[in-house]
Write an enzyme that holds these catalytic residues in place. Structure first.
Site, mmCIF file in Angstrom:
data_model
loop_
_atom_site.group_PDB
_atom_site.id
_atom_site.type_symbol
_atom_site.label_atom_id
_atom_site.label_comp_id
_atom_site.label_asym_id
_atom_site.label_seq_id
_atom_site.Cartn_x
_atom_site.Cartn_y
_atom_site.Cartn_z
ATOM 1 N N THR A 221 0.872 -1.191 0.000
ATOM 2 C CA THR A 221 0.000 0.000 0.000
ATOM 3 C C THR A 221 0.906 1.238 0.000
ATOM 4 O O THR A 221 1.005 1.931 1.017
ATOM 5 C CB THR A 221 -0.901 -0.004 1.258
ATOM 6 O OG1 THR A 221 -0.093 -0.328 2.408
ATOM 7 C CG2 THR A 221 -2.027 -0.996 1.135
ATOM 8 N N ARG B 297 14.624 0.582 0.457
ATOM 9 C CA ARG B 297 13.372 1.304 0.170
ATOM 10 C C ARG B 297 13.317 2.619 0.965
ATOM 11 O O ARG B 297 13.518 2.624 2.171
ATOM 12 C CB ARG B 297 12.156 0.426 0.489
ATOM 13 C CG ARG B 297 12.019 -0.720 -0.510
ATOM 14 C CD ARG B 297 10.785 -1.559 -0.238
ATOM 15 N NE ARG B 297 10.914 -2.345 0.974
ATOM 16 C CZ ARG B 297 9.954 -3.151 1.431
ATOM 17 N NH1 ARG B 297 8.821 -3.266 0.782
ATOM 18 N NH2 ARG B 297 10.133 -3.851 2.513
ATOM 19 N N LYS C 32 -2.549 0.813 14.110
ATOM 20 C CA LYS C 32 -1.325 0.507 13.342
ATOM 21 C C LYS C 32 -0.639 1.802 12.886
ATOM 22 O O LYS C 32 0.582 1.957 12.983
ATOM 23 C CB LYS C 32 -1.695 -0.364 12.137
ATOM 24 C CG LYS C 32 -0.605 -0.514 11.090
ATOM 25 C CD LYS C 32 0.566 -1.342 11.603
ATOM 26 C CE LYS C 32 1.796 -1.143 10.743
ATOM 27 N NZ LYS C 32 2.972 -1.832 11.242
ATOM 28 N N LYS D 132 18.652 0.795 7.064
ATOM 29 C CA LYS D 132 19.029 0.500 8.448
ATOM 30 C C LYS D 132 20.184 -0.492 8.488
ATOM 31 O O LYS D 132 20.468 -1.170 7.496
ATOM 32 C CB LYS D 132 17.847 0.008 9.268
ATOM 33 C CG LYS D 132 17.342 -1.345 8.887
ATOM 34 C CD LYS D 132 16.280 -1.743 9.885
ATOM 35 C CE LYS D 132 16.018 -3.220 9.765
ATOM 36 N NZ LYS D 132 15.537 -3.861 10.913
ATOM 37 N N CYS E 21 7.737 1.379 5.661
ATOM 38 C CA CYS E 21 6.563 1.764 6.460
ATOM 39 C C CYS E 21 6.617 3.170 7.073
ATOM 40 O O CYS E 21 5.688 3.945 6.894
ATOM 41 C CB CYS E 21 6.355 0.732 7.561
ATOM 42 S SG CYS E 21 5.937 -0.890 6.899
ATOM 43 N N ARG F 8 25.121 8.742 11.260
ATOM 44 C CA ARG F 8 24.461 7.711 12.078
ATOM 45 C C ARG F 8 25.106 7.486 13.443
ATOM 46 O O ARG F 8 24.920 6.435 14.057
ATOM 47 C CB ARG F 8 24.454 6.373 11.323
ATOM 48 C CG ARG F 8 23.514 6.327 10.140
ATOM 49 C CD ARG F 8 22.089 6.243 10.588
ATOM 50 N NE ARG F 8 21.186 6.133 9.447
ATOM 51 C CZ ARG F 8 19.891 6.383 9.535
ATOM 52 N NH1 ARG F 8 19.352 6.748 10.673
ATOM 53 N NH2 ARG F 8 19.123 6.283 8.482
HETATM 54 N N1 LIG Z 1 7.539 -5.013 5.219
HETATM 55 C C1 LIG Z 1 7.277 -4.764 6.483
HETATM 56 O O1 LIG Z 1 8.161 -4.796 7.326
HETATM 57 C C2 LIG Z 1 5.864 -4.454 6.953
HETATM 58 C C3 LIG Z 1 5.602 -4.410 8.327
HETATM 59 C C4 LIG Z 1 4.301 -4.149 8.743
HETATM 60 C C5 LIG Z 1 3.305 -3.914 7.799
HETATM 61 N N2 LIG Z 1 3.605 -3.952 6.471
HETATM 62 C C6 LIG Z 1 2.519 -3.705 5.503
HETATM 63 O O2 LIG Z 1 2.203 -4.935 4.861
HETATM 64 C C7 LIG Z 1 1.816 -4.713 3.496
HETATM 65 C C8 LIG Z 1 2.683 -5.544 2.571
HETATM 66 O O3 LIG Z 1 4.032 -5.119 2.693
HETATM 67 P P1 LIG Z 1 5.234 -5.964 2.079
HETATM 68 O O4 LIG Z 1 6.482 -5.357 2.609
HETATM 69 O O5 LIG Z 1 4.978 -7.422 2.282
HETATM 70 O O6 LIG Z 1 5.072 -5.615 0.518
HETATM 71 P P2 LIG Z 1 5.783 -6.381 -0.717
HETATM 72 O O7 LIG Z 1 5.851 -5.394 -1.799
HETATM 73 O O8 LIG Z 1 7.024 -7.065 -0.233
HETATM 74 O O9 LIG Z 1 4.744 -7.544 -1.074
HETATM 75 C C9 LIG Z 1 3.522 -7.349 -1.701
HETATM 76 C C10 LIG Z 1 3.330 -8.459 -2.728
HETATM 77 O O10 LIG Z 1 1.995 -8.414 -3.233
HETATM 78 C C11 LIG Z 1 2.027 -8.702 -4.625
HETATM 79 N N3 LIG Z 1 0.797 -8.173 -5.226
HETATM 80 C C12 LIG Z 1 0.483 -6.883 -5.509
HETATM 81 N N4 LIG Z 1 -0.762 -6.784 -5.999
HETATM 82 C C13 LIG Z 1 -1.269 -8.040 -6.025
HETATM 83 C C14 LIG Z 1 -2.512 -8.592 -6.408
HETATM 84 N N5 LIG Z 1 -3.519 -7.826 -6.839
HETATM 85 N N6 LIG Z 1 -2.679 -9.924 -6.310
HETATM 86 C C15 LIG Z 1 -1.685 -10.719 -5.860
HETATM 87 N N7 LIG Z 1 -0.469 -10.263 -5.475
HETATM 88 C C16 LIG Z 1 -0.268 -8.932 -5.537
HETATM 89 C C17 LIG Z 1 3.300 -8.039 -5.092
HETATM 90 O O11 LIG Z 1 3.737 -8.553 -6.332
HETATM 91 C C18 LIG Z 1 4.251 -8.331 -3.938
HETATM 92 O O12 LIG Z 1 4.952 -9.542 -4.112
HETATM 93 C C19 LIG Z 1 1.952 -3.201 3.275
HETATM 94 O O13 LIG Z 1 0.708 -2.590 3.461
HETATM 95 C C20 LIG Z 1 2.901 -2.767 4.373
HETATM 96 O O14 LIG Z 1 2.728 -1.418 4.731
HETATM 97 C C21 LIG Z 1 4.853 -4.233 6.033
#
Ligand SMILES: NC(=O)c1ccc[n+]([C@@H]2O[C@H](COP(=O)([O-])OP(=O)(O)OC[C@H]3O[C@@H](n4cnc5c(N)ncnc54)[C@H](O)[C@@H]3O)[C@@H](O)[C@H]2O)c1
Length: 428
Positions: A94, A336, A214, A329, A268, A408
């Site tokens: 997102t 990212r 969150k 980090k 995030c 840092r």
């Molecule tokens: N990465 C973190 O540390 C973290 C921690 C807490 C919350 N979040 C939240 O979790 C969510 C996911 O983050 P992430 O880091 O895993 O993202 P990411 O980009 O690593 O993974 C998302 C995956 O979803 C796939 N995707 C996108 N649209 C799709 C669809 N319509 N159908 C099927 N697959 C689809 C993408 O190809 C990708 O592989 C975000 O909202 C993020 O803010 C992430």
């Protein structure tokens, strides 16, 4: 459904197999459920089905192998394969658009896929971090597509993810979790499901509260880091060391000032405060200002660099700058929203050459010696462990001009014979 959860016969689909979705799918599979991971990137699907992870995370190789070899986890990019599942867990990204508004296109597309595949009685969980009221809006979208009634014909929950990369598999088990249902029954069902592997505390609420919780968590951190960064600016004005002052202030029993630095990065923290204020009507000045303060920190590092170059009469356009660290980090390969990248962008047009070295990031210089050979300044942008014990006396011999800019607080004692400036280190 409840019986299916208890007996592990409920069929689960996880939508989006990235940093959050893949570990979540693995946990449910290893807890005994049949899990189908739906992912639009075909190369990711192929890799996972061959038992290989596409993300770097401790323990993931063994846990994924176990899940795939047991036959309980299979990835697919065919929506037909997720038809009629009991549970859909949405973990897509997102991000923000260029103008800092939320880009919910991945989420909407995932929700539409789920709406076409689900059945009466399905539980839909959104794990993605979303702006307040999004889960309710997505429930309405599903109602429009399916003709089913939210809360009666299907269950829906926002269950935010709080894990930290590098500790994901521990935190998935031991962190506390929040289940925000569009109805109390929805939250109850999701809590039962996640209890199959979660050992931390669990709490139930409604979906808008859980969305806000969150976003509050990451906004709290972002605003507090901005305060620490503003203290660092002040320390420069007064010629004192902000780190010494913060350490002393933190001896107060009710004060806990965060750590200043070259900026805030990652997937995030830089985006979540924008998601929190976006749907609101008023202009929430403090939260937006904190974002601006944190986004401005690479420019403070640039100022310190140019001040240092001035003291040796080296015009910036003749300077060779070596940036140590590109990840956002320490000891991570994640670049990212990295402030190191923002720093490079801020200086590259003004100096003769910018080189980068990061032991975890491909496409940078091969060694620290390489990157410092003939350089005029070393700018430390990431707190990798490797940078904490560098032999500056030896490395200084390779440099044309001996300048260190520490973004840092990695260098405790500035080495002899160097011009040293650090963010928050006003006394030097
Ligand atoms: N990465 C973190 O540390 C973290 C921690 C807490 C919350 N979040 C939240 O979790 C969510 C996911 O983050 P992430 O880091 O895993 O993202 P990411 O980009 O690593 O993974 C998302 C995956 O979803 C796939 N995707 C996108 N649209 C799709 C669809 N319509 N159908 C099927 N697959 C689809 C993408 O190809 C990708 O592989 C975000 O909202 C993020 O803010 C992430």
């Amino acid at each position: 459904m409840e019986g299916g959860i208890e007996k592990r016969t409920a069929e689960i689909a996880v939508i989006g197999l990235g940093y959050i979705g893949l570990p979540t799918a693995i946990m449910f599979a290893n807890a005994g459920f049949n899990v189908t991971g739906y992912e639009i990137r075909k190369e990711v699907v192929d890799k996972i089905n061959s038992g290989e992870a596409h993300i770097v995370e401790p323990e993931i190789d063994e846990l994924l192998k176990n899940a795939v070899e047991s036959g309980r986890l299979r990835a697919t990019s065919d929506p037909e394969d997720i038809r009629g599942k009991d549970v859909y867990i949405i973990c897509v990204q997102t991000p923000l658009n260029e103008d800092k508004t939320p880009n919910l296109s991945y989420l909407e597309s995932a929700v539409k896929t789920v709406a076409k595949a689900m059945k009466r009685g399905s539980l839909i969980v959104i794990e993605s971090t979303v702006p307040p009221l999004t889960t309710v809006k997505m429930a309405k979208l599903i109602e429009e597509i399916t003709g089913l009634k939210a809360g009666e014909d299907f269950y829906m929950v926002h269950a935010p993810e709080r894990v930290m990369p590098g500790r994901i598999f521990k935190e998935l088990v031991y962190n506390s979790r929040i289940f925000g249902g569009i109805t109390p029954e929805s939250a109850e069902l999701a809590e039962k499901l996640y209890r199959s592997f979660v050992k931390g505390q669990t709490f139930k609420t409604n979906s808008t509260v859980s969305e806000v919780v969150k976003l509050m968590e990451n906004t709290f951190r972002d605003v507090n880091i901005a305060l620490a960064n503003e203290f660092a600016y002040l320390a420069h004005q007064y010629g004192i060391d902000a780190f010494e002052a913060i350490e002393l202030a933190n001896t107060h029993p009710r004060v806990k000032i965060h750590v200043p630095g070259i900026g805030v990065g990652g997937h995030c923290l830089p985006k979540d405060p924008h998601l929190l204020v976006w749907p609101a009507r008023d202009d929430f000045g403090l939260i937006r200002l904190a974002r601006e303060v944190n986004d401005g920190m690479p420019l403070l590092a640039k100022d310190l660099l140019f001040e240092a170059l001035k003291t040796v009469n080296l015009p910036p356009e003749k300077a060779v700058v070596a940036v140590l660290g590109l990840a956002y980090k320490g000891d991570s390969d994640d670049t990212r929203n990295s402030p190191a990248k923002a720093f490079v962008e801020a200086v590259e047009e003004d100096v003769a050459e910018v080189r980068t070295y990061d032991p975890f990031v491909e496409g940078t210089h091969g060694s620290i010696e390489d990157v410092l050979e003939g350089a005029d300044a070393a700018v430390i942008a990431t707190d990798h462990s490797e940078f904490k014990s560098l032999n500056w006396e030896e490395l200084g011999k390779l440099m044309r001009t001996r300048i260190i800019i520490d973004g840092r607080h990695v260098v405790e004692m500035p080495p002899e014979g160097f011009i040293f400036k650090g963010i928050g280190r006003g006394e030097y």
